[in-house]
Design a protein around this motif. Structure first.
Motif, short mmCIF file in Angstrom:
data_model
loop_
_atom_site.label_atom_id
_atom_site.label_comp_id
_atom_site.label_asym_id
_atom_site.label_seq_id
_atom_site.Cartn_x
_atom_site.Cartn_y
_atom_site.Cartn_z
N LYS A 113 0.84 -1.18 0.00
CA LYS A 113 0.00 0.00 0.00
C LYS A 113 0.88 1.23 0.00
CE LYS A 113 -3.87 -2.29 2.05
NZ LYS A 113 -4.95 -2.23 2.99
N THR A 152 -4.50 6.61 -3.39
CA THR A 152 -4.48 5.92 -4.68
C THR A 152 -3.88 6.84 -5.73
OG1 THR A 152 -6.68 6.70 -5.36
CG2 THR A 152 -6.58 4.62 -4.12
N ASP A 167 0.72 2.44 -11.26
CA ASP A 167 1.25 2.16 -9.94
C ASP A 167 2.46 1.31 -10.00
OD1 ASP A 167 1.58 2.04 -7.26
OD2 ASP A 167 -0.10 0.73 -6.88
#
Length: 153
Positions: free
Chosen positions: A5, A104, A153
């Protein structure tokens, strides 16, 4: 399987020396090196060891001076502290301003695109042009939006 994360920092680097031209163009590598130096100076080897494996500069726009930085969720406070304590990058005095901290990449992208639009609107207002006027900033907004949306990402 464990998912890593991250936290995403949207940062604007405001140059303080407007009269003096920058000695070199800023880019992601120079910003990353300045951030590394700031973290090592202010948090020592422990701080750098904690963030070094996850810290990356994903995007930088030299026109609007905004930057998207990715760091692991557990160490985002160290990275944010390192960003805010940067005094100069490559000899140019700057004031770092953290615009947004998101969980995010999608929200970081949306914030960056919105910030670019607001910055270009300020440039146009300062120049006294109408909102319907078409100039090189239109192309910049289009290309920067595509670049930001293409980040993964």
């Amino acid at each position: 399987m464990v998912r890593f994360k991250n936290r995403w920092l949207l940062v604007e680097f405001i140059p303080l020396d407007q009269t003096k031209p920058a000695p070199s163009r800023l880019d992601s590598k120079i910003i990353w090196a300045a951030l590394r130096d700031s973290i090592q100076e202010n948090f020592g080897d422990f701080g750098w060891g904690a963030v070094s494996h996850s810290l990356t500069v994903k995007y930088f726009s030299p026109t609007t001076n905004i930057c998207i930085i990715r760091v692991a969720r557990e160490q985002h406070r160290i990275a944010r502290g390192g960003v805010t304590l940067i005094k100069a990058i490559d000899g140019v005095r700057i004031l770092p301003f953290v615009i947004d901290l998101t969980g995010t990449i999608k929200h970081a992208q949306l914030s960056a695109i919105e910030h670019n639009r607001k910055t270009i609107a300020r440039y146009r207002a300062r120049a006294g042009t109408s909102s319907t006027y078409h100039d090189s900033y239109d192309q910049f907004l289009e290309t920067s939006s595509r670049e930001i949306e293409a980040l993964r990402d």
